[in-house]
Every structure is written in structure tokens, then in C-alpha cells.
Design an enzyme around this catalytic site. Structure first.
Site, short mmCIF file in Angstrom:
data_model
loop_
_atom_site.label_atom_id
_atom_site.label_comp_id
_atom_site.label_asym_id
_atom_site.label_seq_id
_atom_site.Cartn_x
_atom_site.Cartn_y
_atom_site.Cartn_z
N GLU A 178 0.81 -1.21 0.00
CA GLU A 178 0.00 0.00 0.00
C GLU A 178 0.85 1.27 0.00
OE1 GLU A 178 -3.12 0.39 -0.43
OE2 GLU A 178 -3.82 -1.67 -0.29
N GLU A 221 7.26 -22.08 7.93
CA GLU A 221 7.69 -21.22 9.04
C GLU A 221 8.56 -21.93 10.07
OE1 GLU A 221 4.24 -21.30 12.33
OE2 GLU A 221 3.56 -20.51 10.40
#
Length: 302
Positions: A85, A116
Site C-alpha cells: 500500500e 515457518e
């Protein structure tokens, strides 16, 4: 390790929602809303730590470095979301604020099991973006114990980058390997262990604060207007014209004409109008003011 997981605040059962499976819809969403109300209060408790993270990010970007978010699962997605953004909102280069998540881009839309679980994967992903001491790395993990994030932060410290650990548990493992920890204690989730809820909401709030405050410090906001908005479509062009009108009180046609003269850049368009200068002169003023519109206008007035 399993015992430690069960002791984490984010993994505890919420005493107030034990019977959530036996109540009606309104009661379910009321319970969720009541828990969400606690998030902003929890974030307020760590504002001093968020301030330090902003200072790290600002210093990195001002000296040519980057702000890098890294995480797994929901935490990684939030980092990517905040990063992507920044270019349309603040006209930053896409390589200045990065979002990295375990498993790569494809993991954004589909969970990749085991991505992960290895510290070396976090290190590898930072090596792949040529991490330097000029960068700031924010490792995000609601539990505060994700190996991928721990490995990334450990490597970043070794390189000399500034490091921030963002979690939702006190005394988290990732805080131990970072320069500073932001530990937002939002309490047990409505659904036990579902950290896509309050923990994720808290982390989105914190990341929004870090990126927005950093960009404000960099002069990408005038008053409370996004004067560095990237005019990439008609909607954003209309917003840019509206911003120019708001600041300068000129008519729509004049604002549009000045925006076009300024190569669709709001900041020089504003400075041109406010100081009665050409595009080149306005650009020079902005360069002297490090991109700060208020300072650029003041220079001309003085």
C-alpha cells in the site's frame, strides 16, 4: 516446547467465550466485538516501543535503506499488505518498503505447511533481498516464537540492520533477538489460538502506525493530506485535484492544469500555486526542503 506454547497468552482459552457455540448469532458477534474493543487499548500500552520502530524506519529510509516486514501466515500477509500500500499512497519505490513471508508470494493466497518451521529459511529470504546495515527489519509473529521470524531477526542483527520484534506475548522469544520488542497483549482469542482475530487486528494497527508515521516524518503528508499520492488512475487523479483545491482554494480547472504541469505530482503543483513559481522552481524548493511541502512554501515566503 509444547508446554511453553500452551502457556502463551495467545493460546489460552477465553473464559468469556466458553459457550459461544451455544448462543445465537447476535450474541456471537457481540462477544467478538467486545473482545475487539480491547485491541486499541492494548496497542496504546506499547506506543513508546512503536515510536522507536518509527525512528528506526525513518532513519533507514532517509539514508537510502529499506523498511522490511517479515513473517509467516497471517503475520506475513499483514506485512505484505502494509508494504504494497505504500507505493500508491506515498509514491514510494516498490523496493523501499518490502513485505516478505514464509513460503514466498504463493503463500499469500494458499497456506504452505512447514514454511515457518526453519530459522534458516528466514535468514535465506533476507539474504535473497541483499539485506544491509542500512535496513530496518520488523519480524512479525503473534506467538513470538516462530522459527522463521527468529532466524530472520538473528541474521538481521548479525548484518547490523535495526530489528523490531512484533508479537502478542510478553517476553517473547523473538524479542530476545531483536533491538526492540513490541509486545501487544490482547489476551486470549474468542476462538482459542485463532490469532487471525485480535492479534492480527493489533498487528495491522501497529504496522499502519509505523508506515504512516514514517511517511509523515519524511514529508509525504501536508496537514493531513496525502500529497505524495501516486496518480496512477482516474480515481487517484480526481483525489489529487481535490487535494490541490483543498490546500490552495483554486478552481477545479486550475488545479487540474497545475497538476498536469507538475507531471501529475501533487506536491510541486501545490508549491507552484502557493508560491507563484514554475515547476522547476517548485521542484528546487522541495529538494531544498527534503520534500516537505510546508517547509518549501515557507522558504519562498521568507
Amino acid at each position: 516446547m509444547e508446554e511453553r506454547l500452551r502457556s502463551l497468552t495467545t493460546e489460552l482459552r477465553n473464559e468469556g467465550t466458553m459457550n459461544i457455540d451455544s448462543v445465537n448469532t447476535l450474541e456471537i458477534i457481540t462477544a467478538i466485538n467486545n473482545e475487539d474493543l480491547k485491541v486499541a487499548v492494548a496497542v496504546q500500552e506499547v506506543l513508546s516501543d512503536i515510536k522507536t520502530a518509527v525512528e528506526f524506519a525513518y532513519e533507514s529510509l532517509m539514508k537510502g535503506g529499506r523498511l522490511i516486514y517479515i513473517g509467516a501466515g497471517t503475520s506475513g500477509r499483514l506485512g505484505v499488505l502494509d508494504a504494497v500500500e505504500c507505493p500508491p499512497t506515498f509514491s514510494t519505490s516498490p523496493d523501499k518498503v518490502l513485505g516478505i513471508m514464509a513460503g514466498g508470494e504463493k503463500a499469500f493466497v494458499r497456506a504452505i505447511e512447514g514454511a515457518e518451521d526453519k530459522e534458516e529459511f528466514g535468514e535465506r529470504d533476507l539474504i535473497n533481498v541483499d539485506l544491509t546495515a542500512n535496513d530496518t527489519v520488523i519480524g512479525i509473529a503473534a506467538s513470538g516464537r516462530t522459527p522463521y521470524v527468529k532466524g530472520a531477526l538473528h541474521y538481521a542483527r548479525k548484518v547490523g540492520a535495526k530489528t523490531v520484534a512484533l508479537s502478542c506475548n510478553k517476553n517473547s522469544i523473538i524479542t530476545e533477538v531483536a533491538n526492540i520488542g513490541i509486545e501487544v497483549e490482547v489476551g486470549p482469542e474468542v476462538l482459542t489460538g485463532s490469532t487471525r482475530m485480535k492479534a492480527a487486528t493489533a498487528h495491522k494497527m501497529v504496522l499502519n502506525m509505523i508506515s504512516t508515521a514514517t511517511m509523515i516524518r519524511m514529508g509525504k503528508v501536508y496537514e493531513n493530506l496525502m500529497v505524495d499520492v501516486n496518480v496512477s488512475n482516474q480515481k487517484l487523479k480526481d483525489r489529487a485535484i481535490s487535494i490541490i483545491q483543498t490546500v490552495t482554494n483554486v478552481e477545479y480547472d486550475i488545479a487540474m492544469k497545475m497538476l498536469e504541469k507538475a507531471n501529475n505530482q501533487v506536491k510541486p503543483a501545490i508549491v507552484m500555486i502557493k508560491t507563484s513559481t514554475t515547476y522547476d522552481q517548485a521542484t528546487e524548493l522541495l529538494e531544498k526542503a527534503d520534500g516537505d511541502v510546508r517547509k518549501a512554501i515557507s522558504m519562498r515566503v521568507d
